[in-house]
Write an enzyme that holds these catalytic residues in place. Structure first.
Site, PDB file in Angstrom:
ATOM      1  N   ASN A 209       0.848  -1.203   0.000  1.00 34.30           N
ATOM      2  CA  ASN A 209       0.000   0.000   0.000  1.00 34.30           C
ATOM      3  C   ASN A 209       0.877   1.244   0.000  1.00 34.30           C
ATOM      4  OD1 ASN A 209       0.540   0.821   2.848  1.00 34.30           O
ATOM      5  ND2 ASN A 209      -0.390  -1.177   3.256  1.00 34.30           N
ATOM      6  N   LYS A 342     -11.888  -4.006  19.521  1.00 37.91           N
ATOM      7  CA  LYS A 342     -10.491  -4.460  19.539  1.00 37.91           C
ATOM      8  C   LYS A 342      -9.865  -4.423  20.933  1.00 37.91           C
ATOM      9  CE  LYS A 342      -9.687  -3.395  14.780  1.00 37.91           C
ATOM     10  NZ  LYS A 342      -8.680  -3.447  13.766  1.00 37.91           N
TER      11      LYS A 342
END
Ligand SMILES: Cc1cc2nc3c(=O)[nH]c(=O)nc-3n(C[C@H](O)[C@H](O)[C@H](O)COP(=O)(O)O)c2cc1C
Length: 396
Positions: A209, A342
């Site tokens: 990326n 998370k």
């Protein structure tokens, strides 16, 4: 500019490396510092004061007795004026005099009267450097609170090889910054991941990326400057960081996960700035894939483990786990969802348009607060971010 508004007194001893003190002075000025130069008599044998004067725009100070009236700044005023003192090059003679408190010229008198942080950058022939007397003086000075940036190895002016070359001006500047910065993170251990991950498809092709890793690297530097012990888990191409920041280089998300779990055990703070690939190739090939001739190819991807979640739920979890979330829309809502899902302590929600830019902005989101982080260049942004992290650390 990290040295903006800082006043540096540069003490120049009589060694062959005096010309490099000119570079050092220019570098400090370029980074915003105001510099006053004091040369020993021997130093003026190597480079004339005019060189320093012309480049700094300030009169060079040399004579203890000449000072008081002529330049309106006596030796006591000079040290009171300074935020820090750098001695470069520091000769063996200067080290010896400092060790014994001798004050027989302007520079040594200044040093004795000084109460500000001092960085010593010695430079000399290797035998002079390794000589017992010099080494004893250096350890004595360290014990008394002086910071020393050691000379580096290489070919010396005298033609000999070994340790004795003045450290690079860039390294001296780097070493000086913590002396001018409050050590608010002293005693803390921070782990930061940064940069892109790279997933292998075949022997030559990869999936990655556009993340540069610059924000994570700047954060690592800024935390280290404030006194933290820092480990940077660096994805491919993440920028270099200052000396003293431990660096673990990784490529794939799986490697990054392993490195993070290992490094983050018992850490005070973990900050996940890396742009970790959510997917990897299900069946990476050992060879280079050839054209199939069918005009289309199907590739199977599988999900990578979630690193931040793994760190937030590991044994000996870091005290604070901070995730970055790059979103294109509904940043705050997505970030809030992530926070509880998370198990992290805070989320920095930033817009994906920040990726690869020199600036950053976003929101710092904890269970209790949402704080806007104004657009700033990344170097300033990370300093503000550290402040938010330490605030939530002390609240928790
Ligand atoms: C050509 C030449 C090069 C020198 N280079 C160094 C050096 O790199 N480091 C050092 O400690 N002394 C060096 N010296 C010795 C110093 O100049 C000498 O010890 C002097 O007294 C230092 O004075 P100061 O500490 O007041 O500047 C050199 C001397 C000469 C003649």
């Amino acid at each position: 500019m990290p040295f903006q508004g800082k006043r540096i007194l540069l003490g120049v001893g009589g060694g062959i490396a005096v010309y490099r003190a000119v570079e050092l002075m220019r570098l400090l000025m370029k980074q915003g510092a105001e510099v006053q130069v004091v040369m020993t008599k021997s130093a003026t044998e190597f480079v004339t004061p005019l060189t320093f004067e012309a480049l700094s725009g300030n009169k060079v100070h040399m004579d203890l007795f000449d000072l008081t009236e002529q330049h309106g700044m006596g030796h006591i005023q000079l040290v009171r004026w300074a935020d820090a003192v750098v001695l470069a090059p520091a000769t063996s003679n200067l080290l010896a005099k400092m060790t014994h408190g001798i004050a027989d010229d302007l520079l040594t008198t200044l040093i004795l009267a000084n109460e500000k942080p001092v960085l010593i950058a010695p430079a000399m022939n290797v035998s002079m450097w390794l000589e017992d007397a010099t080494q004893r003086n250096i350890s004595d000075l360290r014990e008394r609170g002086y910071t020393v940036i050691e000379p580096v190895a290489g070919e010396l002016a005298c033609g000999e090889q070994g340790a004795g070359r003045l450290a690079k001006p860039e390294s001296i500047v780097q070493a000086l910054l913590p002396l001018l910065t409050e050590q608010t993170l002293a005693g803390q251990y921070w782990v930061i991941n940064a940069g892109p991950t790279v997933e292998a498809w075949d022997a030559v092709r990869t999936m990655s990326n556009r993340a540069s890793g610059s924000l994570g690297a700047l954060l690592a530097d800024a935390a280290a400057v404030q006194g933290a012990k820092v480990c940077l888990i660096a994805g491919k191409g993440a920028p270099r960081t200052r000396q003293g920041v431990q660096r673990v280089e990784v490529e794939s998300a799986a490697q990054m996960l392993d490195a993070c779990l290992l490094a983050a055990q018992g850490a005070d703070v973990f900050v996940g700035t890396a742009a970790v690939s959510d997917f990897r190739f299900a069946n990476p090939l050992q060879k280079k894939l050839k054209r199939q001739g069918s005009g289309r190819i199907q590739v199977e991807l599988i999900e990578n483990p979630d690193i931040i979640q793994a760190v937030a739920n590991m044994d000996k979890r870091p005290h604070q786990v901070i995730a970055f979330a790059a979103e294109s829309e509904n940043h705050i809502q997505f970030a809030k969802d992530k926070l509880s899902r998370k198990g992290v302590d805070a989320i920095v929600a930033n817009d994906i348009s920040n990726m690869g830019a020199n600036h950053a902005s976003g929101h710092y989101i904890t269970a209790k607060h949402v704080t806007k982080l104004e657009t700033q260049d990344k170097a300033n942004f990370v300093v503000g971010l550290i402040q938010h992290i330490t605030n939530s650390y002390s609240e928790s």
